[in-house]
Write an enzyme that holds these catalytic residues in place. Structure first.
Site, PDB file in Angstrom:
ATOM      1  N   GLY A  16       0.839  -1.202   0.000  1.00 39.76           N
ATOM      2  CA  GLY A  16       0.000   0.000   0.000  1.00 39.76           C
ATOM      3  C   GLY A  16       0.871   1.250   0.000  1.00 39.76           C
ATOM      4  N   LEU A  21      -0.642   7.047   4.075  1.00 35.88           N
ATOM      5  CA  LEU A  21       0.401   6.871   5.089  1.00 35.88           C
ATOM      6  C   LEU A  21       1.542   5.998   4.567  1.00 35.88           C
ATOM      7  N   ASP A  66      -1.800  -7.785  -5.583  1.00 35.04           N
ATOM      8  CA  ASP A  66      -2.961  -7.813  -4.685  1.00 35.04           C
ATOM      9  C   ASP A  66      -2.574  -8.714  -3.515  1.00 35.04           C
ATOM     10  N   ARG A  68      -4.135 -10.143  -1.391  1.00 30.35           N
ATOM     11  CA  ARG A  68      -5.042 -11.271  -1.128  1.00 30.35           C
ATOM     12  C   ARG A  68      -4.614 -12.527  -1.876  1.00 30.35           C
ATOM     13  N   PHE A  98     -14.400   0.200   5.376  1.00 35.37           N
ATOM     14  CA  PHE A  98     -15.549   1.076   5.131  1.00 35.37           C
ATOM     15  C   PHE A  98     -16.416   1.064   6.376  1.00 35.37           C
ATOM     16  N   TYR A 147      -8.534   0.328  17.680  1.00 33.82           N
ATOM     17  CA  TYR A 147      -9.690  -0.554  17.888  1.00 33.82           C
ATOM     18  C   TYR A 147      -9.328  -2.029  17.679  1.00 33.82           C
ATOM     19  N   ARG A 199     -13.746   7.161   3.016  1.00 28.81           N
ATOM     20  CA  ARG A 199     -14.549   5.998   3.415  1.00 28.81           C
ATOM     21  C   ARG A 199     -15.083   6.097   4.842  1.00 28.81           C
TER      22      ARG A 199
HETATM   23  C1  HXC Z   1     -21.231  -2.310   3.016  1.00 28.92           C
HETATM   24  C2  HXC Z   1     -19.716  -2.754   1.322  1.00 28.92           C
HETATM   25  C3  HXC Z   1     -19.283  -1.404   1.324  1.00 28.92           C
HETATM   26  C4  HXC Z   1     -19.900  -0.495   2.259  1.00 28.92           C
HETATM   27  C5  HXC Z   1     -18.148  -2.483  -0.185  1.00 28.92           C
HETATM   28  N1  HXC Z   1     -18.989  -3.371   0.371  1.00 28.92           N
HETATM   29  N2  HXC Z   1     -18.310  -1.281   0.376  1.00 28.92           N
HETATM   30  N3  HXC Z   1     -20.673  -3.198   2.154  1.00 28.92           N
HETATM   31  N4  HXC Z   1     -20.855  -0.989   3.057  1.00 28.92           N
HETATM   32  N5  HXC Z   1     -19.547   0.787   2.327  1.00 28.92           N
HETATM   33  C6  HXC Z   1     -19.151  -4.782   0.016  1.00 28.92           C
HETATM   34  C7  HXC Z   1     -19.556  -4.960  -1.429  1.00 28.92           C
HETATM   35  O1  HXC Z   1     -20.955  -4.782  -1.609  1.00 28.92           O
HETATM   36  C8  HXC Z   1     -19.115  -6.395  -1.697  1.00 28.92           C
HETATM   37  O2  HXC Z   1     -19.996  -7.315  -1.125  1.00 28.92           O
HETATM   38  C9  HXC Z   1     -17.829  -6.500  -0.889  1.00 28.92           C
HETATM   39  O3  HXC Z   1     -17.891  -5.464   0.110  1.00 28.92           O
HETATM   40  C10 HXC Z   1     -16.604  -6.280  -1.741  1.00 28.92           C
HETATM   41  O4  HXC Z   1     -16.714  -5.020  -2.372  1.00 28.92           O
HETATM   42  P1  HXC Z   1     -15.924  -4.673  -3.709  1.00 28.92           P
HETATM   43  O5  HXC Z   1     -16.189  -3.250  -4.008  1.00 28.92           O
HETATM   44  O6  HXC Z   1     -16.233  -5.705  -4.753  1.00 28.92           O
HETATM   45  O7  HXC Z   1     -14.410  -4.952  -3.223  1.00 28.92           O
HETATM   46  P2  HXC Z   1     -13.034  -4.460  -3.805  1.00 28.92           P
HETATM   47  O8  HXC Z   1     -13.191  -3.919  -5.201  1.00 28.92           O
HETATM   48  O9  HXC Z   1     -12.099  -5.550  -3.559  1.00 28.92           O
HETATM   49  O10 HXC Z   1     -12.665  -3.173  -2.898  1.00 28.92           O
HETATM   50  C11 HXC Z   1     -12.297  -3.325  -1.552  1.00 28.92           C
HETATM   51  C12 HXC Z   1     -12.846  -2.184  -0.682  1.00 28.92           C
HETATM   52  C13 HXC Z   1     -12.486  -0.791  -1.282  1.00 28.92           C
HETATM   53  C14 HXC Z   1     -12.275  -2.384   0.711  1.00 28.92           C
HETATM   54  C15 HXC Z   1     -14.366  -2.298  -0.611  1.00 28.92           C
HETATM   55  O11 HXC Z   1     -13.003   0.230  -0.467  1.00 28.92           O
HETATM   56  C16 HXC Z   1     -10.992  -0.624  -1.410  1.00 28.92           C
HETATM   57  O12 HXC Z   1     -10.407  -0.992  -2.411  1.00 28.92           O
HETATM   58  N6  HXC Z   1     -10.318  -0.067  -0.360  1.00 28.92           N
HETATM   59  C17 HXC Z   1      -8.856   0.087  -0.321  1.00 28.92           C
HETATM   60  C18 HXC Z   1      -8.405   1.324   0.393  1.00 28.92           C
HETATM   61  C19 HXC Z   1      -9.051   1.603   1.716  1.00 28.92           C
HETATM   62  O13 HXC Z   1     -10.095   1.022   2.078  1.00 28.92           O
HETATM   63  N7  HXC Z   1      -8.437   2.511   2.465  1.00 28.92           N
HETATM   64  C20 HXC Z   1      -8.909   2.923   3.770  1.00 28.92           C
HETATM   65  C21 HXC Z   1      -8.048   2.355   4.816  1.00 28.92           C
HETATM   66  S1  HXC Z   1      -8.412   3.262   6.255  1.00 28.92           S
HETATM   67  P3  HXC Z   1     -21.152  -8.092  -2.029  1.00 28.92           P
HETATM   68  O14 HXC Z   1     -21.806  -9.014  -1.069  1.00 28.92           O
HETATM   69  O15 HXC Z   1     -22.040  -7.000  -2.524  1.00 28.92           O
HETATM   70  O16 HXC Z   1     -20.412  -8.798  -3.126  1.00 28.92           O
HETATM   71  C22 HXC Z   1      -8.255   2.319   7.595  1.00 28.92           C
HETATM   72  C23 HXC Z   1      -8.355   3.137   8.871  1.00 28.92           C
HETATM   73  C24 HXC Z   1      -8.441   2.304  10.104  1.00 28.92           C
HETATM   74  O17 HXC Z   1      -8.110   1.160   7.532  1.00 28.92           O
HETATM   75  C25 HXC Z   1      -8.611   3.080  11.380  1.00 28.92           C
HETATM   76  C26 HXC Z   1      -9.224   4.427  11.388  1.00 28.92           C
HETATM   77  C27 HXC Z   1      -9.187   5.134  12.699  1.00 28.92           C
HETATM   78  P1  NAP Z   2      -5.012   4.370   1.923  1.00 25.86           P
HETATM   79  O1  NAP Z   2      -4.271   5.500   1.312  1.00 25.86           O
HETATM   80  O2  NAP Z   2      -6.328   3.993   1.358  1.00 25.86           O
HETATM   81  O3  NAP Z   2      -4.043   3.131   1.968  1.00 25.86           O
HETATM   82  C1  NAP Z   2      -4.411   1.810   1.714  1.00 25.86           C
HETATM   83  C2  NAP Z   2      -3.472   1.252   0.672  1.00 25.86           C
HETATM   84  O4  NAP Z   2      -3.665  -0.149   0.594  1.00 25.86           O
HETATM   85  C3  NAP Z   2      -3.691   1.825  -0.713  1.00 25.86           C
HETATM   86  O5  NAP Z   2      -2.454   2.235  -1.250  1.00 25.86           O
HETATM   87  C4  NAP Z   2      -4.248   0.662  -1.519  1.00 25.86           C
HETATM   88  O6  NAP Z   2      -3.787   0.728  -2.884  1.00 25.86           O
HETATM   89  C5  NAP Z   2      -3.652  -0.522  -0.773  1.00 25.86           C
HETATM   90  N1  NAP Z   2      -4.474  -1.723  -0.921  1.00 25.86           N
HETATM   91  C6  NAP Z   2      -5.786  -1.870  -0.648  1.00 25.86           C
HETATM   92  N2  NAP Z   2      -6.195  -3.102  -0.945  1.00 25.86           N
HETATM   93  C7  NAP Z   2      -5.108  -3.762  -1.392  1.00 25.86           C
HETATM   94  C8  NAP Z   2      -4.884  -5.067  -1.853  1.00 25.86           C
HETATM   95  N3  NAP Z   2      -5.870  -5.980  -1.913  1.00 25.86           N
HETATM   96  N4  NAP Z   2      -3.632  -5.415  -2.250  1.00 25.86           N
HETATM   97  C9  NAP Z   2      -2.623  -4.528  -2.201  1.00 25.86           C
HETATM   98  N5  NAP Z   2      -2.766  -3.265  -1.775  1.00 25.86           N
HETATM   99  C10 NAP Z   2      -3.999  -2.891  -1.380  1.00 25.86           C
HETATM  100  O7  NAP Z   2      -5.286   4.658   3.478  1.00 25.86           O
HETATM  101  P2  NAP Z   2      -4.315   5.093   4.676  1.00 25.86           P
HETATM  102  O8  NAP Z   2      -5.127   5.942   5.566  1.00 25.86           O
HETATM  103  O9  NAP Z   2      -3.034   5.598   4.162  1.00 25.86           O
HETATM  104  O10 NAP Z   2      -4.096   3.693   5.422  1.00 25.86           O
HETATM  105  C11 NAP Z   2      -2.809   3.114   5.535  1.00 25.86           C
HETATM  106  C12 NAP Z   2      -2.765   2.195   6.736  1.00 25.86           C
HETATM  107  O11 NAP Z   2      -2.963   2.936   7.937  1.00 25.86           O
HETATM  108  C13 NAP Z   2      -3.827   1.109   6.746  1.00 25.86           C
HETATM  109  O12 NAP Z   2      -3.307  -0.069   7.304  1.00 25.86           O
HETATM  110  C14 NAP Z   2      -4.880   1.674   7.682  1.00 25.86           C
HETATM  111  O13 NAP Z   2      -5.682   0.674   8.253  1.00 25.86           O
HETATM  112  C15 NAP Z   2      -3.981   2.341   8.701  1.00 25.86           C
HETATM  113  N6  NAP Z   2      -4.620   3.359   9.522  1.00 25.86           N
HETATM  114  C16 NAP Z   2      -4.956   4.546   8.979  1.00 25.86           C
HETATM  115  C17 NAP Z   2      -5.517   5.517   9.790  1.00 25.86           C
HETATM  116  C18 NAP Z   2      -5.857   6.877   9.263  1.00 25.86           C
HETATM  117  O14 NAP Z   2      -6.424   7.671  10.026  1.00 25.86           O
HETATM  118  N7  NAP Z   2      -5.547   7.214   8.014  1.00 25.86           N
HETATM  119  C19 NAP Z   2      -5.739   5.243  11.144  1.00 25.86           C
HETATM  120  C20 NAP Z   2      -5.393   4.008  11.649  1.00 25.86           C
HETATM  121  C21 NAP Z   2      -4.814   3.070  10.838  1.00 25.86           C
HETATM  122  P3  NAP Z   2      -4.594   0.091  -4.123  1.00 25.86           P
HETATM  123  O15 NAP Z   2      -5.991   0.577  -4.021  1.00 25.86           O
HETATM  124  O16 NAP Z   2      -3.839   0.596  -5.318  1.00 25.86           O
HETATM  125  O17 NAP Z   2      -4.472  -1.388  -3.989  1.00 25.86           O
END
Ligand code: HXC
Ligand code: NAP
Length: 282
Positions: A16, A21, A66, A68, A98, A147, A199
């Site tokens: 990532g 970050l 990826d 996964r 999300f 969390y 998100r």
């Molecule tokens: C409910 C949801 C949803 C939502 C997706 N789904 N979004 N369900 N509410 N908001 C469901 C879909 O309907 C689907 O289920 C399944 O999840 C997979 O969704 P896809 O879109 O097909 O998945 P994919 O294309 O693989 O994308 C993965 C993703 C997407 C996680 C949904 O948001 C992504 O690529 N995120 C990567 C970056 C990211 O999330 N960054 C934030 C990290 S912040 P069904 O049943 O319909 O098939 C973080 C902070 C932590 O972690 C701490 C904060 C304090």
């Molecule tokens: P971000 O920019 O969305 O980072 C997530 C990264 O993961 C993206 O670069 C994304 O790139 C990559 N990723 C997602 N799915 C992947 C997959 N299947 N395979 C490979 N790469 C994948 O969000 P961020 O806020 O910087 O988060 C970074 C880390 O900090 C995460 O572990 C998050 O849980 C943690 N964190 C963040 C916060 C905050 O406040 N921002 C707080 C606590 C913890 P692609 O979409 O190109 O794959």
């Protein structure tokens, strides 16, 4: 704060690493001399970031992967070893998340987050661990969040997955120490990034304002603060830190945990009144 050669020649994989970050931490590592592999699913995103990182005069590979998918992870590690010869440090930073009421989650929604965060971390750890075990040295740094131990409604898949990553960090700290591998984790509080904010704090719900009010230091984190902590933890300076999770959240989770913390809402005048009453009674 650090010697500019602190990470000179270290080979670091950042999952990532193209955004948020991950990019900020990779940038700090590059400033301090590390050669980097940044990975994520989107090749165009990591290519752009790699260009920026190379401006620091270090070698950078952008390998799409990826987390996964075990085969993609193994291939990323093979390419890294063939280009760099080895891997010294793994930063498991990739994540998906999300917000959703848990009753609305499909099995696939839950699985998707656990697959990225927990299984993805395991796949990278296992593949890079093989290289590190051979070298009898290495550092694995995992990004969790607070969390992971408190749990949290509305992000149940992420909370479960991060709890698993924390357990993995602590378990391997013991099991793999014999191979010269250290593990550690960082638990960040809120740090603004496009990925997380879009998100978890969509505009119009006032989430960001409430977040700042909840944090004792009354602000969100700055990326450089996290990047410096990560730098320290992966460096040889932290050679005796193993299995630890370091929180960087301005005191946020403790504020939620302390039963009486809400008393801060009581005005000064009321405290004075209580004190006067107590003294009078005496
Ligand atoms: C409910 C949801 C949803 C939502 C997706 N789904 N979004 N369900 N509410 N908001 C469901 C879909 O309907 C689907 O289920 C399944 O999840 C997979 O969704 P896809 O879109 O097909 O998945 P994919 O294309 O693989 O994308 C993965 C993703 C997407 C996680 C949904 O948001 C992504 O690529 N995120 C990567 C970056 C990211 O999330 N960054 C934030 C990290 S912040 P069904 O049943 O319909 O098939 C973080 C902070 C932590 O972690 C701490 C904060 C304090
Ligand atoms: P971000 O920019 O969305 O980072 C997530 C990264 O993961 C993206 O670069 C994304 O790139 C990559 N990723 C997602 N799915 C992947 C997959 N299947 N395979 C490979 N790469 C994948 O969000 P961020 O806020 O910087 O988060 C970074 C880390 O900090 C995460 O572990 C998050 O849980 C943690 N964190 C963040 C916060 C905050 O406040 N921002 C707080 C606590 C913890 P692609 O979409 O190109 O794959």
């Amino acid at each position: 704060m650090f010697d500019v050669q602190l990470l000179k020649g270290k080979k670091i994989v950042v999952t990532g690493g193209g955004t948020g970050l991950g990019k900020s931490m990779a940038t700090r590592f590059a400033e301090l001399g590390a050669d980097l592999v940044i990975t994520s699913r989107r090749q165009n995103v990591i290519d752009e970031t790699a260009k920026d990182l190379r401006e620091h005069g270090v070698k950078v590979l952008a390998i799409s992967c990826d987390v996964r998918d075990t085969e993609q992870v193994e291939s990323m590690v093979e390419q890294t070893v063939s280009e760099f010869g080895t891997i010294d440090i793994l930063l498991n930073n990739a994540a998906g998340n999300f917000i959703s009421p848990t009753e609305n989650l499909s099995s696939n929604a839950f699985r998707t987050i656990v697959d990225i965060v927990l299984n993805g971390t395991f796949h990278c750890t296992q593949a890079v661990g093989k290289v590190m075990r051979k070298n009898k040295s290495g550092v694995i740094l995992n990004i969790v969040t607070t969390y992971a131990w408190t749990g949290s409604g509305y992000v149940v898949p992420s909370a479960c997955a991060k709890a698993g990553v924390l357990a993995m960090t602590r378990s391997l700290a013991v099991e793999w120490a014999k191979y010269g591998i250290r593990t550690a984790a960082i638990a960040p509080g809120p740090f603004p990034t496009k990925g997380a904010w879009s998100r978890l704090a969509p505009p119009g719900l006032g989430i960001e304002k409430k977040m700042k009010e909840r944090i004792p230091l009354k602000r969100v984190g700055e990326h450089i603060e996290l990047a410096n902590l990560a730098t320290y933890l992966i460096s040889d300076q932290a050679a005796y830190i193993n299995g630890e999770v370091v929180t960087i959240d301005g005191g946020e989770w403790l504020k939620g945990a302390g039963e009486m913390n809400e008393l801060e809402k009581i005005p000064k005048a009321a405290w004075k009144l209580l004190q006067m009453k107590r003294k009078k009674k005496k």
